[in-house]
Design a protein around this motif. Structure first.
Motif, PDB file in Angstrom:
ATOM      1  N   VAL A  78       0.872  -1.172   0.000  1.00 36.67           N
ATOM      2  CA  VAL A  78       0.000   0.000   0.000  1.00 36.67           C
ATOM      3  C   VAL A  78       0.906   1.218   0.000  1.00 36.67           C
ATOM      4  CG1 VAL A  78      -1.742   1.329   1.227  1.00 36.67           C
ATOM      5  CG2 VAL A  78      -1.890  -1.169   1.193  1.00 36.67           C
ATOM      6  N   SER A  79       0.792   2.065  -1.028  1.00 33.74           N
ATOM      7  CA  SER A  79       1.670   3.221  -1.152  1.00 33.74           C
ATOM      8  C   SER A  79       0.864   4.473  -1.450  1.00 33.74           C
ATOM      9  CB  SER A  79       2.697   2.993  -2.272  1.00 33.74           C
ATOM     10  OG  SER A  79       3.415   4.171  -2.553  1.00 33.74           O
ATOM     11  N   GLU A  80       1.220   5.581  -0.818  1.00 34.41           N
ATOM     12  CA  GLU A  80       0.554   6.854  -1.080  1.00 34.41           C
ATOM     13  C   GLU A  80       0.953   7.434  -2.431  1.00 34.41           C
ATOM     14  OE1 GLU A  80       1.312   9.505   2.123  1.00 34.41           O
ATOM     15  OE2 GLU A  80       0.108   8.378   3.582  1.00 34.41           O
TER      16      GLU A  80
ATOM     17  N   ALA B  45      -1.793   1.401  -7.448  1.00 36.17           N
ATOM     18  CA  ALA B  45      -2.028  -0.040  -7.358  1.00 36.17           C
ATOM     19  C   ALA B  45      -1.642  -0.549  -5.979  1.00 36.17           C
ATOM     20  CB  ALA B  45      -1.246  -0.776  -8.436  1.00 36.17           C
ATOM     21  N   SER B  46      -2.392  -1.524  -5.506  1.00 33.54           N
ATOM     22  CA  SER B  46      -2.105  -2.181  -4.224  1.00 33.54           C
ATOM     23  C   SER B  46      -2.155  -3.687  -4.436  1.00 33.54           C
ATOM     24  CB  SER B  46      -3.120  -1.758  -3.166  1.00 33.54           C
ATOM     25  OG  SER B  46      -2.912  -2.462  -1.954  1.00 33.54           O
ATOM     26  N   VAL B  47      -1.303  -4.431  -3.685  1.00 31.27           N
ATOM     27  CA  VAL B  47      -1.223  -5.882  -3.831  1.00 31.27           C
ATOM     28  C   VAL B  47      -1.353  -6.541  -2.463  1.00 31.27           C
ATOM     29  CG1 VAL B  47       0.090  -7.810  -4.790  1.00 31.27           C
ATOM     30  CG2 VAL B  47       0.384  -5.521  -5.749  1.00 31.27           C
ATOM     31  N   LEU B  48      -2.196  -7.573  -2.398  1.00 37.55           N
ATOM     32  CA  LEU B  48      -2.276  -8.427  -1.213  1.00 37.55           C
ATOM     33  C   LEU B  48      -1.654  -9.772  -1.586  1.00 37.55           C
ATOM     34  CD1 LEU B  48      -3.278  -9.110   1.654  1.00 37.55           C
ATOM     35  CD2 LEU B  48      -5.442  -9.840   0.620  1.00 37.55           C
ATOM     36  N   PHE B  49      -0.475 -10.085  -0.970  1.00 34.81           N
ATOM     37  CA  PHE B  49       0.218 -11.333  -1.272  1.00 34.81           C
ATOM     38  C   PHE B  49      -0.257 -12.498  -0.409  1.00 34.81           C
ATOM     39  CE2 PHE B  49       3.522  -8.069  -2.301  1.00 34.81           C
ATOM     40  CZ  PHE B  49       3.594  -8.308  -3.664  1.00 34.81           C
TER      41      PHE B  49
ATOM     42  N   GLU C  30      -4.880  -6.448   8.322  1.00 32.46           N
ATOM     43  CA  GLU C  30      -3.848  -5.410   8.333  1.00 32.46           C
ATOM     44  C   GLU C  30      -3.824  -4.632   7.019  1.00 32.46           C
ATOM     45  OE1 GLU C  30      -3.555  -8.496   9.212  1.00 32.46           O
ATOM     46  OE2 GLU C  30      -2.309  -8.743  11.008  1.00 32.46           O
ATOM     47  N   TRP C  31      -4.036  -5.363   5.924  1.00 31.62           N
ATOM     48  CA  TRP C  31      -4.084  -4.718   4.598  1.00 31.62           C
ATOM     49  C   TRP C  31      -5.236  -3.720   4.522  1.00 31.62           C
ATOM     50  CZ3 TRP C  31      -7.330  -6.476   0.112  1.00 31.62           C
ATOM     51  CH2 TRP C  31      -6.998  -5.814  -1.076  1.00 31.62           C
ATOM     52  N   LEU C  32      -6.414  -4.120   5.008  1.00 29.27           N
ATOM     53  CA  LEU C  32      -7.568  -3.221   4.985  1.00 29.27           C
ATOM     54  C   LEU C  32      -7.335  -2.000   5.861  1.00 29.27           C
ATOM     55  CD1 LEU C  32     -10.443  -5.865   5.112  1.00 29.27           C
ATOM     56  CD2 LEU C  32      -9.844  -4.410   3.171  1.00 29.27           C
ATOM     57  N   ASP C  33      -6.705  -2.194   7.023  1.00 33.54           N
ATOM     58  CA  ASP C  33      -6.397  -1.048   7.888  1.00 33.54           C
ATOM     59  C   ASP C  33      -5.457  -0.075   7.174  1.00 33.54           C
ATOM     60  OD1 ASP C  33      -7.983  -1.979   9.932  1.00 33.54           O
ATOM     61  OD2 ASP C  33      -6.351  -2.963  11.018  1.00 33.54           O
ATOM     62  N   ALA C  34      -4.488  -0.615   6.424  1.00 37.36           N
ATOM     63  CA  ALA C  34      -3.547   0.253   5.700  1.00 37.36           C
ATOM     64  C   ALA C  34      -4.235   0.975   4.547  1.00 37.36           C
ATOM     65  CB  ALA C  34      -2.369  -0.576   5.184  1.00 37.36           C
ATOM     66  N   LEU C  35      -5.268   0.357   3.974  1.00 33.93           N
ATOM     67  CA  LEU C  35      -5.984   0.972   2.859  1.00 33.93           C
ATOM     68  C   LEU C  35      -6.931   2.078   3.301  1.00 33.93           C
ATOM     69  CD1 LEU C  35      -6.985  -2.110   0.646  1.00 33.93           C
ATOM     70  CD2 LEU C  35      -5.348  -0.319   0.064  1.00 33.93           C
ATOM     71  N   ASP C  36      -7.323   2.090   4.556  1.00 33.00           N
ATOM     72  CA  ASP C  36      -8.296   3.069   5.037  1.00 33.00           C
ATOM     73  C   ASP C  36      -7.810   4.495   4.745  1.00 33.00           C
ATOM     74  OD1 ASP C  36     -10.499   4.183   6.163  1.00 33.00           O
ATOM     75  OD2 ASP C  36     -10.039   3.631   8.232  1.00 33.00           O
TER      76      ASP C  36
ATOM     77  N   VAL D   6     -13.150  -4.226   0.339  1.00 28.11           N
ATOM     78  CA  VAL D   6     -12.444  -3.035  -0.155  1.00 28.11           C
ATOM     79  C   VAL D   6     -13.453  -1.997  -0.632  1.00 28.11           C
ATOM     80  CG1 VAL D   6     -10.905  -2.149  -1.940  1.00 28.11           C
ATOM     81  CG2 VAL D   6     -10.338  -4.265  -0.747  1.00 28.11           C
ATOM     82  N   ASN D   7     -14.491  -2.446  -1.352  1.00 25.84           N
ATOM     83  CA  ASN D   7     -15.520  -1.510  -1.813  1.00 25.84           C
ATOM     84  C   ASN D   7     -16.243  -0.859  -0.643  1.00 25.84           C
ATOM     85  OD1 ASN D   7     -15.346  -1.453  -4.657  1.00 25.84           O
ATOM     86  ND2 ASN D   7     -16.346  -3.444  -4.819  1.00 25.84           N
ATOM     87  N   ASP D   8     -16.506  -1.624   0.424  1.00 23.39           N
ATOM     88  CA  ASP D   8     -17.124  -1.044   1.614  1.00 23.39           C
ATOM     89  C   ASP D   8     -16.209  -0.013   2.263  1.00 23.39           C
ATOM     90  OD1 ASP D   8     -19.553  -2.307   1.529  1.00 23.39           O
ATOM     91  OD2 ASP D   8     -18.951  -3.990   2.792  1.00 23.39           O
ATOM     92  N   LEU D   9     -14.914  -0.288   2.210  1.00 24.74           N
ATOM     93  CA  LEU D   9     -13.949   0.601   2.858  1.00 24.74           C
ATOM     94  C   LEU D   9     -13.747   1.901   2.078  1.00 24.74           C
ATOM     95  CD1 LEU D   9     -11.784   0.948   5.107  1.00 24.74           C
ATOM     96  CD2 LEU D   9     -10.156  -0.116   3.529  1.00 24.74           C
ATOM     97  N   LEU D  10     -13.578   1.798   0.762  1.00 28.14           N
ATOM     98  CA  LEU D  10     -13.217   2.969  -0.044  1.00 28.14           C
ATOM     99  C   LEU D  10     -14.351   3.482  -0.927  1.00 28.14           C
ATOM    100  CD1 LEU D  10      -9.634   1.904  -1.223  1.00 28.14           C
ATOM    101  CD2 LEU D  10     -10.242   3.359   0.715  1.00 28.14           C
ATOM    102  N   GLY D  11     -15.305   2.614  -1.237  1.00 30.91           N
ATOM    103  CA  GLY D  11     -16.371   3.030  -2.132  1.00 30.91           C
ATOM    104  C   GLY D  11     -15.864   3.223  -3.546  1.00 30.91           C
TER     105      GLY D  11
END
Length: 722
Positions: free
Chosen positions: A537-539, A543-547, A554-560, A585-590
């Motif tokens: 997850v980068s500002e 693009a973001s990758v979940l390996f 933790e990935w979802l928390d970083a995406l918030d 992810v859609n719920d988190l970011l819309g």
């Protein structure tokens, strides 16, 4: 100045071989604008002869001349002295320069010397010769050369693939480039900041009705206007009264209507809002909440609001409120450094998809006129943007195009006028020549110039006039509405889905495998893969990758809060687990909110008027006998600004002592003896243009007839042409 005297001046300047007496014969017209609106003019004529006439009508009055002359490619695309010029002609460059020089000398007389602008488009065949010619004819002007990408595919011949053509801008007097809404080069995603609106629906794992019942309530909506009318009670209120059990809240499915907006998640379950009802109504009063799109499949409204960050930007003056969508409605916001009125200027290299001559030139013309032949029409939007840099801030500008071709200039002015309510008008001039291929076919059929079949295939009658009429009326020649949309220069916020990709390559448990995956993702550097990393997850990247599925939380928390991320690559063992991650992810970011060009249906047409004339020449004996007032009448209407319906003398009517047409802004006195009646007739006019005849005894008649028409200064000009 009298037409007779103007002819003598042109004769003295070497621009006329002998005195001429031109007239404009009405051919057709289309009126779709309001009464009293200016008219565009289409003149079917050799443009050199038409320029001689326009010099009488509009000398020093034209704000912009935009021309797209023959490029002299050697492909028999133009004639000199009635003969096609091809690549075998050793004098073709000299002929082209002589051809252009004569027309530019006349064009210069038309331009307003204090603020007029000439724009000439050209390609590589004559660009250098044209530059020298413009330097010769306009030594006092400021000149610029613009490069416009017209096809990203490129045209390859012997050397590199050519993608561009050029436009010379020649600025007279104090003229300068008008500010535009785009610089036509900079990446729009860099130029435009992200829209400040955020989803009111709470994202993430801490958003269940059971845990936050005070944030679950209906927002009352007017489905027609999207106005927020109020709020209903919260689930916490109902629990407190004993109507609901707290354990029931997560499974609650309230009745859904278009008059209520509930916090419905993308999986259809009930969620929570970001703020309490009292806070929502406080934001609503300030214009900081708005209703978005209705998802008809789930009867669910999207609701957006301003978070603390954008509100702070408003308070600091970094984000401006430029208005409201309606009184008491949502605020219209613009970042301070994006204020187009502050003077954004177009750059000297233009690269926009809308300038593609194939898609927005040839294809657009075919969609309007069918398979009718016209080679290399300009992109409608390239011409619109060119004119916007010259007359964008002049809503009553007069534009002349004496190489009108397919009529793109009038079409583009229609778009400009529709965008800002302007009353810009143009004069188009084109001949009615047939193409070289049509000429061969017509001659084989026994047809000759002047025959109906020949004239019907000419450019003016088969392309320029039909295209202009169809654009104004919004329908094809057979009466069916034009299909498709225009792309306007206005930008609107549009919700777009984010992109998800399922990585089904098995377990990505080594740094090497992770780097191999990242190497296939555009714009994502491999350096972001470090020892033990479970996700990226980068500002700075979209693009973001979940390996590793085990670190999904933790990935979802970083995406918030990382709304800029649009592409998600998810390594999941099954399709079901991938779909679940996608929903979260859609719920988190819309959805992502992007800026797109607003569209205008082509079928709406334009509120414009167009008069079509053919240039002819009067018999000098009829002029000497002063019997040509009927033929001269269209010239007077044009000279007075082409405002209101074009007046005509009734068929067979005798020449009147004075002419005071209803709805026009000019009047003509033809007989000095009717002066008192003339003054009485025009006495109630507050503005206009008036002509008095100078009387003299004609040689072949003892009756007194007007020898010429002389204009007095207008009391108040009604248009740029007046």
């Amino acid at each position: 100045m009298r037409l007779e005297d103007q002819s003598k001046l042109l004769l003295a300047d070497g621009l006329l071989p002998e005195p001429i007496f031109p007239a404009l014969v009405p051919v057709d017209q289309v009126q779709n604008g309001e009464v009293g609106a200016p008219w565009h003019t289409l003149i079917e004529a050799d443009n050199f002869h038409a320029l001689q006439l326009l010099d009488y009508l509009y000398a020093g009055k034209v704000d912009c001349i935009y021309i797209d002359p023959p490029y002299n490619t050697g492909a028999r695309d133009w004639k000199y002295n009635n003969d096609y010029v091809d690549s075998n002609d050793g004098w073709r460059h000299s002929k082209w320069l002589a051809f252009m020089e004569r027309r530019l000398k006349l064009a210069k007389r038309l331009l307003n010397p204090e603020k007029g602008v000439l724009v000439v488009t050209i390609d590589e065949h004559e660009v250098h010769h044209l530059g020298l010619l413009l330097e010769q004819e306009f030594p006092e002007a400021y000149r610029q050369l613009i490069t416009i990408v017209i096809t990203a595919r490129g045209v390859a011949k012997q050397g590199l693939a050519r993608v561009e053509e050029y436009a010379f801008f020649v600025y007279l007097g104090s003229a300068s480039a008008a500010p535009t809404e785009d610089d036509f080069l900079t990446d729009k995603s860099q130029k435009k900041k992200k829209a400040p609106w955020a989803s009111l629906l709470r994202r993430g794992t801490n958003a269940s009705p059971k845990d936050r019942a005070g944030l679950v309530y209906p927002i009352l909506v007017d489905p027609e206007t999207k106005e927020i009318l109020g709020v209903g009670e919260t689930l916490a209120d109902r629990v407190e009264r004993g109507e609901l059990q707290k354990s029931e809240l997560n499974a609650l499915d309230p009745p859904r209507t278009t008059r209520e907006a509930w916090p419905i998640r993308s999986d259809g379950a009930l969620g929570t809002w970001q703020v309490k009802p009292s806070k929502l109504m406080e934001l609503k009063k300030k214009g900081f909440v708005k209703i978005g799109r209705l998802d008809e499949s789930r009867t669910s409204w999207s609701v957006n609001y301003l978070k603390r960050g954008p509100i702070s930007e408003i308070e600091r003056g970094e984000l401006n409120i430029t208005g409201y969508e309606w009184e008491g409605g949502p605020a219209i916001l613009e970042y301070a450094d994006q204020d187009q009125g502050a003077g954004m200027r177009a750059k000297t290299v233009w690269h926009r998809t809308q300038h593609d001559a194939g898609t927005y030139g040839s294809s657009l013309l075919r969609s309007m006129l069918g398979a009718r032949s016209f080679e290399f029409p300009k992109s409608l939007y390239a011409v619109r943007d060119t004119l916007a840099t010259v007359v964008g801030t002049n809503p009553s500008a007069l534009v002349v195009d004496f190489f009108a071709g397919s009529g793109t200039t009038l079409h583009a002015l229609g778009l400009l006028n529709a965008a800002d309510g302007g009353r810009r008008s143009c004069i188009l001039v084109t001949n009615n020549e047939v193409s070289s291929a049509d000429e061969v076919a017509l001659l084989a059929e026994g047809s000759r110039p002047g025959d109906d079949a020949w004239e019907a295939r000419g450019i003016c009658r088969s392309v320029t006039w039909p295209r202009s009429r169809c654009a104004i009326l919004g329908r094809k020649e057979d009466g069916t509405p034009l299909s498709g949309d225009y792309l306007t220069s206005d930008l609107v916020e549009v919700e777009m889905p984010r992109n998800f990709y399922h990585l089904g390559f098995g377990v990505l448990d080594t740094q090497t495998k992770k780097k191999q995956i990242v190497a296939m993702i555009p714009g994502l550097p491999q350096r972001l893969v470090t020892d033990g990393v479970g996700f990226i997850v980068s500002e700075e990247h979209k693009a973001s990758v979940l390996f590793d599925e085990s670190v999904t939380e933790e990935w979802l928390d970083a995406l918030d809060g990382q709304d800029h991320i649009t592409d998600f690559y998810i390594a999941a063992a099954t399709k079901k687990s991938f779909d679940l991650a996608k929903v979260r992810v859609n719920d988190l970011l819309g959805p992502q909110i992007v800026l797109e060009a607003a569209k205008r249906p082509m079928s709406t047409g334009f509120t414009e008027n167009l008069a079509y004339f053919k240039l002819e020449f009067l018999d000098k004996d009829r002029v000497a006998l002063k019997q040509a007032f009927k033929e001269v009448l269209p010239l007077l209407w044009l000279k007075a600004g082409a405002v209101g319906p074009r007046p005509e003398l009734p068929r067979g009517a005798a020449e009147p002592p004075f002419f005071d047409p209803s709805g026009a802004n000019f009047a003509v006195l033809l007989d000095e003896g009717a002066f008192r009646k003339f003054v009485k007739a025009i006495g109630n006019r507050r503005s206009g243009r008036f002509w008095l005849s100078r009387l003299r005894t004609a040689r072949k008649s003892r009756s007194r007839r007007p020898t010429c028409l002389m204009c007095s200064p207008p009391l108040r000009p009604r248009s740029a042409a007046g």
